[in-house]
Design a protein around this motif. Structure first.
Motif, PDB file in Angstrom:
ATOM      1  N   ARG A   1       0.836  -1.207   0.000  1.00 10.47           N
ATOM      2  CA  ARG A   1       0.000   0.000   0.000  1.00 10.47           C
ATOM      3  C   ARG A   1       0.875   1.263   0.000  1.00 10.47           C
ATOM      4  O   ARG A   1       0.754   2.135   0.842  1.00 10.47           O
ATOM      5  CB  ARG A   1      -0.951  -0.022   1.191  1.00 10.47           C
ATOM      6  N   VAL A   2       1.763   1.301  -0.984  1.00  5.79           N
ATOM      7  CA  VAL A   2       2.668   2.434  -1.168  1.00  5.79           C
ATOM      8  C   VAL A   2       2.513   2.903  -2.606  1.00  5.79           C
ATOM      9  O   VAL A   2       2.623   2.107  -3.540  1.00  5.79           O
ATOM     10  CB  VAL A   2       4.133   2.023  -0.902  1.00  5.79           C
ATOM     11  N   TYR A   3       2.277   4.195  -2.771  1.00  3.21           N
ATOM     12  CA  TYR A   3       1.982   4.717  -4.104  1.00  3.21           C
ATOM     13  C   TYR A   3       2.739   6.011  -4.353  1.00  3.21           C
ATOM     14  O   TYR A   3       2.998   6.779  -3.427  1.00  3.21           O
ATOM     15  CB  TYR A   3       0.478   4.980  -4.263  1.00  3.21           C
ATOM     16  N   GLN A   4       3.067   6.223  -5.619  1.00  2.00           N
ATOM     17  CA  GLN A   4       3.718   7.470  -6.024  1.00  2.00           C
ATOM     18  C   GLN A   4       2.731   8.280  -6.862  1.00  2.00           C
ATOM     19  O   GLN A   4       2.044   7.748  -7.736  1.00  2.00           O
ATOM     20  CB  GLN A   4       4.979   7.175  -6.839  1.00  2.00           C
ATOM     21  N   TYR A   5       2.704   9.571  -6.583  1.00  2.00           N
ATOM     22  CA  TYR A   5       1.829  10.472  -7.339  1.00  2.00           C
ATOM     23  C   TYR A   5       2.618  11.741  -7.637  1.00  2.00           C
ATOM     24  O   TYR A   5       2.866  12.540  -6.744  1.00  2.00           O
ATOM     25  CB  TYR A   5       0.559  10.791  -6.546  1.00  2.00           C
ATOM     26  N   GLY A   6       3.076  11.890  -8.883  1.00  2.00           N
ATOM     27  CA  GLY A   6       3.935  13.010  -9.224  1.00  2.00           C
ATOM     28  C   GLY A   6       5.394  12.646  -9.042  1.00  2.00           C
ATOM     29  O   GLY A   6       5.746  11.532  -8.633  1.00  2.00           O
ATOM     30  N   GLY A   7       6.297  13.571  -9.336  1.00  2.00           N
ATOM     31  CA  GLY A   7       7.719  13.297  -9.264  1.00  2.00           C
ATOM     32  C   GLY A   7       8.182  12.533 -10.489  1.00  2.00           C
ATOM     33  O   GLY A   7       7.446  12.344 -11.452  1.00  2.00           O
ATOM     34  N   LYS A   8       9.439  12.067 -10.451  1.00  2.00           N
ATOM     35  CA  LYS A   8       9.978  11.308 -11.580  1.00  2.00           C
ATOM     36  C   LYS A   8       9.292   9.953 -11.673  1.00  2.00           C
ATOM     37  O   LYS A   8       8.976   9.324 -10.670  1.00  2.00           O
ATOM     38  CB  LYS A   8      11.490  11.124 -11.415  1.00  2.00           C
ATOM     39  N   GLU A   9       9.084   9.492 -12.900  1.00  2.00           N
ATOM     40  CA  GLU A   9       8.414   8.212 -13.102  1.00  2.00           C
ATOM     41  C   GLU A   9       9.226   7.078 -12.480  1.00  2.00           C
ATOM     42  O   GLU A   9      10.445   7.133 -12.394  1.00  2.00           O
ATOM     43  CB  GLU A   9       8.231   7.949 -14.594  1.00  2.00           C
ATOM     44  N   SER A  10       8.507   6.035 -12.063  1.00  2.00           N
ATOM     45  CA  SER A  10       9.170   4.884 -11.456  1.00  2.00           C
ATOM     46  C   SER A  10       8.259   3.668 -11.573  1.00  2.00           C
ATOM     47  O   SER A  10       7.151   3.741 -12.105  1.00  2.00           O
ATOM     48  CB  SER A  10       9.475   5.152  -9.976  1.00  2.00           C
ATOM     49  N   GLN A  11       8.733   2.546 -11.039  1.00  2.00           N
ATOM     50  CA  GLN A  11       7.957   1.314 -11.059  1.00  2.00           C
ATOM     51  C   GLN A  11       6.648   1.459 -10.298  1.00  2.00           C
ATOM     52  O   GLN A  11       5.652   0.818 -10.638  1.00  2.00           O
ATOM     53  CB  GLN A  11       8.788   0.177 -10.457  1.00  2.00           C
ATOM     54  N   PHE A  12       6.602   2.317  -9.284  1.00  2.00           N
ATOM     55  CA  PHE A  12       5.368   2.506  -8.522  1.00  2.00           C
ATOM     56  C   PHE A  12       4.240   2.989  -9.426  1.00  2.00           C
ATOM     57  O   PHE A  12       3.090   2.557  -9.293  1.00  2.00           O
ATOM     58  CB  PHE A  12       5.593   3.510  -7.386  1.00  2.00           C
ATOM     59  N   GLU A  13       4.567   3.886 -10.346  1.00  2.55           N
ATOM     60  CA  GLU A  13       3.536   4.381 -11.258  1.00  2.55           C
ATOM     61  C   GLU A  13       3.152   3.322 -12.271  1.00  2.55           C
ATOM     62  O   GLU A  13       2.004   3.250 -12.705  1.00  2.55           O
ATOM     63  CB  GLU A  13       4.023   5.654 -11.955  1.00  2.55           C
ATOM     64  N   LEU A  14       4.101   2.473 -12.659  1.00  5.14           N
ATOM     65  CA  LEU A  14       3.796   1.400 -13.592  1.00  5.14           C
ATOM     66  C   LEU A  14       2.834   0.400 -12.960  1.00  5.14           C
ATOM     67  O   LEU A  14       1.932  -0.121 -13.616  1.00  5.14           O
ATOM     68  CB  LEU A  14       5.090   0.699 -14.017  1.00  5.14           C
ATOM     69  N   TRP A  15       3.010   0.138 -11.669  1.00  2.41           N
ATOM     70  CA  TRP A  15       2.083  -0.747 -10.969  1.00  2.41           C
ATOM     71  C   TRP A  15       0.703  -0.110 -10.810  1.00  2.41           C
ATOM     72  O   TRP A  15      -0.306  -0.801 -10.869  1.00  2.41           O
ATOM     73  CB  TRP A  15       2.632  -1.088  -9.580  1.00  2.41           C
ATOM     74  N   GLY A  16       0.683   1.195 -10.568  1.00  5.13           N
ATOM     75  CA  GLY A  16      -0.600   1.873 -10.366  1.00  5.13           C
ATOM     76  C   GLY A  16      -1.298   1.387  -9.105  1.00  5.13           C
ATOM     77  O   GLY A  16      -0.667   1.092  -8.094  1.00  5.13           O
ATOM     78  N   GLY A  17      -2.616   1.303  -9.166  1.00  6.92           N
ATOM     79  CA  GLY A  17      -3.392   0.781  -8.043  1.00  6.92           C
ATOM     80  C   GLY A  17      -3.913   1.832  -7.092  1.00  6.92           C
ATOM     81  O   GLY A  17      -4.677   1.505  -6.171  1.00  6.92           O
ATOM     82  N   LEU A  18      -3.545   3.081  -7.296  1.00  8.13           N
ATOM     83  CA  LEU A  18      -3.968   4.126  -6.362  1.00  8.13           C
ATOM     84  C   LEU A  18      -5.479   4.323  -6.371  1.00  8.13           C
ATOM     85  O   LEU A  18      -6.074   4.678  -5.343  1.00  8.13           O
ATOM     86  CB  LEU A  18      -3.258   5.437  -6.696  1.00  8.13           C
ATOM     87  N   LYS A  19      -6.116   4.055  -7.504  1.00  7.04           N
ATOM     88  CA  LYS A  19      -7.563   4.232  -7.583  1.00  7.04           C
ATOM     89  C   LYS A  19      -8.310   3.298  -6.629  1.00  7.04           C
ATOM     90  O   LYS A  19      -9.453   3.576  -6.245  1.00  7.04           O
ATOM     91  CB  LYS A  19      -8.037   4.023  -9.021  1.00  7.04           C
ATOM     92  N   ARG A  20      -7.670   2.197  -6.266  1.00  5.08           N
ATOM     93  CA  ARG A  20      -8.300   1.261  -5.326  1.00  5.08           C
ATOM     94  C   ARG A  20      -8.432   1.866  -3.931  1.00  5.08           C
ATOM     95  O   ARG A  20      -9.187   1.377  -3.098  1.00  5.08           O
ATOM     96  CB  ARG A  20      -7.491  -0.038  -5.238  1.00  5.08           C
ATOM     97  N   GLU A  21      -7.649   2.908  -3.675  1.00  7.02           N
ATOM     98  CA  GLU A  21      -7.668   3.548  -2.358  1.00  7.02           C
ATOM     99  C   GLU A  21      -8.652   4.722  -2.301  1.00  7.02           C
ATOM    100  O   GLU A  21      -8.665   5.472  -1.318  1.00  7.02           O
ATOM    101  CB  GLU A  21      -6.264   4.053  -1.999  1.00  7.02           C
ATOM    102  N   LYS A  22      -9.470   4.886  -3.303  1.00  6.99           N
ATOM    103  CA  LYS A  22     -10.414   6.010  -3.329  1.00  6.99           C
ATOM    104  C   LYS A  22     -11.305   5.991  -2.081  1.00  6.99           C
ATOM    105  O   LYS A  22     -11.824   4.953  -1.673  1.00  6.99           O
ATOM    106  CB  LYS A  22     -11.294   5.939  -4.581  1.00  6.99           C
ATOM    107  N   GLY A  23     -11.465   7.172  -1.478  1.00  5.85           N
ATOM    108  CA  GLY A  23     -12.277   7.298  -0.268  1.00  5.85           C
ATOM    109  C   GLY A  23     -11.521   6.998   1.009  1.00  5.85           C
ATOM    110  O   GLY A  23     -12.071   7.160   2.104  1.00  5.85           O
TER     111      GLY A  23
END
Length: 475
Positions: free
Chosen positions: A400-422
């Motif tokens: 449950r670790v996500y990157q939003y902004g900054g230099k691109e990395s594997q975290f952004e390739l994995w995505g999944g942040l939308k699952r944490e909505k709310g």
């Protein structure tokens, strides 16, 4: 067994045991790259954002055997150092005899390559091992004329390609070596050579297919690092040479350059013993020099070039020069292992001191764990993949670790942040930083929690800004 060969095994064994022991007593946390590659190992794949998969698979094996502990993340670093040392010594012995092999090994031992390659588990230990083993097996193939050694060298070359794309330069170097060595040119007409490259390509093919699926993302990332700067940059050239003086230690680096020059002259005469270490070293080192003329070239990029180059250095470095080089190397090694004692005397800002990248992450992780427990288990968000990787490991926050902004990395390739909505987030930023507006807008409410400083021996090394944000909205 010859005296020098027996001495090699004694020194090799004691060094290997020391590196294993140092994993237990080290004061240093995982580097950001090590923590980042550990996150890769938790989601095995045929490729990743910036690299092939070998480092992730090795870390996976280590942590499978011993758990998610720093020592097992790093365990393959000393193992690969040890295997590289054996291949290095016996390659040098086959080329120039046991005396040169011993000198070359000692020169390599007393450089900063040993504590770095034997302790920090990044992409370089597997790359250097497969580079060295490929050279050794290829020479055996030429010397013994047996096809099996060609095939084994192809296997090693392929595994090296799965470690780092730099390995492709070795394939080109081997081809040029045969082309410019008259006594070996007939091998260019033999099927075994091309089967060697075919085996390597076959091992690399699954990763290539993965790359195609993701738009050749790792290739594009690597190409972006190799792009020339806008103009000639002498400072980056000087910086690269300076880094090599430090990495190899000054006199060993001069012996390396002298060895390359001797290798160049002898290879022009068609001597195959000089040609192999010269071609395997000079092409990569030349690429690094060219890159540094137009922009930054990182110190570790040329590390595989030192395999052949240090063998040649062992050939030309004799007598007092050799002994003085060892003494200088021993001094550098001693400083490296006692770097923290010099921190107070350094003119550098504390955050820029060389070992600062390896300190404070465990404390940050403990703070993150405590806050997440208090705040109801929020996910972790940030803009810096280095910080996120360390928090993932020491804060036990993965996945449950996500990157939003900054230099691109594997975290952004994995995505999944939308699952944490709310849901709520603990945001971790480096330094005394204000919450970026794009992050603040993504939540209903954000609150600054604290600035978390990292203090070592009374010195403030760095700090982190921690925020609690509630109710993630649409991104």
């Amino acid at each position: 067994m010859m005296k020098k060969e027996r001495l090699f095994w004694i020194i090799w064994g004691l060094t290997f045991l020391w590196l294993l022991f140092y994993l237990h007593i080290t004061p240093y946390d995982l580097s950001p790259d090590e923590a980042y590659y550990w996150t890769w190992s938790k989601k095995l794949s045929l490729g990743y954002y910036s690299k092939p998969p070998m480092v992730a698979f090795l870390i996976k094996v280590g942590t499978f055997l011993g758990g998610d502990k720093a020592i097992f993340v790093r365990i393959f670093a000393p193992i690969l150092w040890a295997l590289s040392g054996i291949c290095f010594f016996y390659l040098a012995r086959n080329l120039f005899g046991v005396e040169v092999a011993f000198r070359a090994f000692m020169l390599s031992l007393l450089t900063l390559l040993t504590p770095l390659m034997g302790f920090v588990m990044t992409i370089d230990p597997p790359l250097v091992f497969f580079w060295t083993s490929t050279l050794f097996l290829f020479w055996l193939a030429l010397k013994k004329g047996r096809a099996v050694y060609f095939y084994l060298s192809g296997l090693s070359l392929g595994l090296g390609l799965l470690s780092k794309y730099t390995m492709a330069i070795l394939g080109v170097s081997l081809f040029l070596y045969l082309l410019f060595t008259p006594s070996l040119r007939s091998y260019l007409k033999r099927k075994e050579l091309y089967l060697c490259f075919f085996i390597a390509s076959g091992l690399f093919l699954p990763h290539l297919i993965w790359e195609a699926k993701y738009g050749f993302i790792a290739f594009r990332h690597t190409a972006s690092l190799l792009e020339k700067g806008p103009s000639f940059d002498p400072l980056s050239f000087i910086a690269f040479l300076g880094s090599q003086f430090l990495l190899l230690t000054p006199l060993a680096f001069l012996l390396f350059l002298k060895g390359l020059w001797r290798g160049f002259k002898e290879s022009l005469k068609g001597d195959p013993s000089y040609g192999l270490p010269f071609w395997s070293s000079s092409l990569l080192f030349g690429v690094c020099l060219l890159k540094s003329l137009f922009g930054p070239c990182y110190a570790n990029w040329g590390a595989p070039a030192y395999v052949g180059g240090l063998i040649l250095a062992g050939k030309v470095g004799k007598g007092k020069t050799f002994l003085i080089s060892l003494l200088i190397g021993a001094f550098f090694i001693g400083v490296a292992y006692n770097a923290e004692s010099l921190r107070r005397f350094s003119p550098l800002p504390q955050e820029d001191f060389p070992t600062s990248r390896l300190l404070g992450w465990k404390e940050l992780g403990e703070e993150v764990k405590s806050l997440r427990k208090t705040l109801g288990d929020p996910f972790v968000l940030g803009t810096n993949r280095n910080i996120l990787s360390e928090v993932a490991f020491y804060g036990e926050a993965f996945p449950r670790v996500y990157q939003y902004g900054g230099k691109e990395s594997q975290f952004e390739l994995w995505g999944g942040l939308k699952r944490e909505k709310g849901k709520d987030a603990l945001i971790v930023l480096g330094g005394n930083r204000k919450l970026p507006s794009h992050l603040e807008r993504a939540f209903s409410k954000c609150t600054f929690l604290k600035e978390f400083p990292v203090i070592k021996n009374g010195l403030r090394i760095r700090s982190f800004s921690l925020y609690f944000c509630e109710d993630l909205k649409d991104l």
